[in-house]
Every structure is written in structure tokens, then in C-alpha cells.
Design a protein around this motif. Structure first.
Motif, short mmCIF file in Angstrom:
data_model
loop_
_atom_site.label_atom_id
_atom_site.label_comp_id
_atom_site.label_asym_id
_atom_site.label_seq_id
_atom_site.Cartn_x
_atom_site.Cartn_y
_atom_site.Cartn_z
N GLY A 76 0.80 -1.22 0.00
CA GLY A 76 0.00 0.00 0.00
C GLY A 76 0.83 1.27 0.00
N GLY A 77 2.15 1.13 -0.07
CA GLY A 77 3.03 2.30 -0.11
C GLY A 77 3.35 2.87 1.25
N GLY A 78 3.04 2.12 2.33
CA GLY A 78 3.26 2.65 3.67
C GLY A 78 4.67 2.53 4.18
N LEU A 79 5.55 1.86 3.40
CA LEU A 79 6.90 1.56 3.87
C LEU A 79 7.95 2.15 2.94
N GLY A 80 8.95 2.82 3.52
CA GLY A 80 10.11 3.30 2.78
C GLY A 80 11.35 2.59 3.31
N ILE A 81 12.27 2.20 2.41
CA ILE A 81 13.47 1.47 2.81
C ILE A 81 14.69 2.06 2.10
N ALA A 82 15.78 2.20 2.86
CA ALA A 82 17.07 2.60 2.28
C ALA A 82 18.15 1.71 2.86
N PHE A 83 19.00 1.17 1.99
CA PHE A 83 20.05 0.24 2.40
C PHE A 83 21.43 0.90 2.29
#
Length: 256
Positions: A76-83
Motif C-alpha cells: 500500500g506504499g506505507g513503507l520506505g526502505i534505504a540500504f
């Protein structure tokens, strides 16, 4: 509205090698808070983040983001991730890289043009919208990755060693920048890091993990008021807390 993260008695075992990565891990992250996770290599920090992101599934227990399974929450687009690796598409401009999650979610890039520009300005790259990743420094590429993680207007932000490849001076600069960016949004954030100063500067609480199998050894609140400026790095109380965390980590690392 920001989301609560709940990890309830989670276990994760990798069949290859028979490694029990996590066992009996429970953690609650209140909405709008910033939590840092530290611990020796191999203690399950990144595994915990992957379970929260829905990139892996627990063998026991459950994870919920705003009451939803991680996969549904992410869809649903509720999560942002950066590695650690910015993983930008080299043929796409800064603007196009930031917009990429919108394409994945089936959202109109044109309808979100103002937000894309706003985020590029927020991470300090206004005027570099058309630049390709190869034309940017390492710190700039990580800023693009953070803007990309924020473009879907997520309720949860997960960061896995995003500054590990940077030199010490740039890493501190990016730590200060991340605090500024987070303060603009107050997104529920989980940062996995080996940097104790980074953890204390950014977080409301620091989670100490130990391995064999991975579990939570302690949760330490961070008492410093916000906003936090670079002068905090010279504060004796800041150094005392960092030394205390180091002292708690030392026997954990030695026991491995």
C-alpha cells in the motif's frame, strides 16, 4: 498518521548452515519515534529489519505494521526502505530515481511532481534533478536513496546501515542531515547501524542486540532534547552515554 511497529516473539532460522538468526524477539516502536538497533556483526540486526519490511517471513511469532502484515503494508506504499548500497538506477536521473517507487506502486509521476521536487530540495539536491548517479558523490547518492524512500509518503522508514560506506566526516554530515529530514516528517523510523554515536544522535531509544541466537539484550532511552545540533557531539553527557553503550556491547562481542 504514523504507524506503530510490533514484533511479537519472533524467531528466524536459516536452513542453510542451520543458523538460528533470531529467537524470542519482541519489540514495540511507538508511532513517530526513531529507534536505532546496534550490536555485533551476525547478531540478527538486518534479519530483524528484513522481517519488519516483509522481505523475509518469521518461522515463529508475528510482525505487524499499523496492525497489518508487512507485505500488505508495503504493497500500500506505507513503507520506505534505504540500504547501505543506494542501488540507484544508473541510467535514470535523480528525479527519475526518486520517482521510481511511484511507478512500482502504479501512481502517476506527473501527479506527484511537486512532491518529488520538494523531497529533492529537502535532501539538499535542488538543481541536481537531471544529474545521473555517476555524476554524484557517495553522500549525494545516499540522499537520493533517502528521498526515494520517502516519495510514497510512508508511515514507516527502515534504514539498514545507509552511511556505512561513507568516510567519517561525510558520515557525520549525513547523520545531521538525516535528523533534519526526519524532523520534517516524524515518520516511525528504525535504523540498523554499527555506529554508536550515530545511534545516540538520531534515536529516541537504542536497542542492543546480541547473537547466538539473535535476541534483544537491552533497550536504552536517549534523553537528549530535540532538535539536536552538531554541538551535541561535544557534550560530555553524549560521550558518557556512548561509552555506556560501548561497555554494554563489549561483553556481547567478546562472547561470540
Amino acid at each position: 498518521m504514523d504507524a506503530e511497529i510490533e514484533v511479537r516473539d519472533v524467531a528466524r532460522r536459516y536452513q542453510k548452515g542451520g543458523v538460528q538468526a533470531l529467537e524470542g524477539v519482541s519489540l514495540r516502536l511507538a508511532p513517530g519515534t526513531f529507534t536505532a538497533v546496534i550490536g555485533p556483526s551476525g547478531c540478527g540486526k538486518s534479519t530483524l529489519l528484513k522481517l519488519i519490511a516483509g522481505l523475509e517471513a518469521p518461522d515463529a511469532g508475528e510482525v505487524r505494521l499499523a496492525g497489518q502484515p508487512p507485505e500488505a503494508f508495503r504493497a500500500g506504499g506505507g513503507l520506505g526502505i534505504a540500504f547501505q548500497d543506494a542501488a540507484l538506477l544508473p541510467w535514470r536521473s535523480v528525479e527519475a530515481n526518486v520517482a521510481f517507487p511511484l511507478q512500482v506502486l502504479g501512481r502517476s509521476r506527473r501527479a506527484h511532481a511537486a512532491r518529488i521536487r520538494e523531497l529533492i530540495a529537502l535532501v539538499g539536491l535542488e538543481g541536481r534533478e537531471g544529474a545521473l548517479p555517476g555524476q554524484l558523490s557517495g553522500g549525494m547518492r545516499q540522499r537520493v536513496a533517502i528521498a526515494r524512500a520517502l516519495v510514497s509518503d510512508p508511515q514507516v522508514l527502515l534504514l539498514d546501515e545507509p552511511f556505512a560506506a561513507l568516510d567519517q566526516i561525510l558520515r557525520r554530515t549525513m547523520t545531521i542531515e538525516l535528523q533534519r529530514i526526519w524532523a520534517e516528517r516524524r515518520i516511525t523510523t528504525l535504523l540498523v547501524t554499527h555506529g554508536i554515536e550515530e545511534a545516540v544522535f538520531l534515536a529516541d531509544q537504542v536497542v542492543i542486540m546480541q547473537g547466538g541466537p539473535g535476541r534483544i539484550a537491552a533497550i536504552v532511552p536517549v534523553p537528549f532534547a530535540r532538535p539536536r545540533g552538531p554541538e551535541l557531539f561535544a557534550d560530555p553527557a553524549f560521550h558518557a552515554l556512548c561509552e555506556s553503550l560501548m561497555a554494554q556491547l563489549a561483553p556481547i562481542a567478546d562472547s561470540r
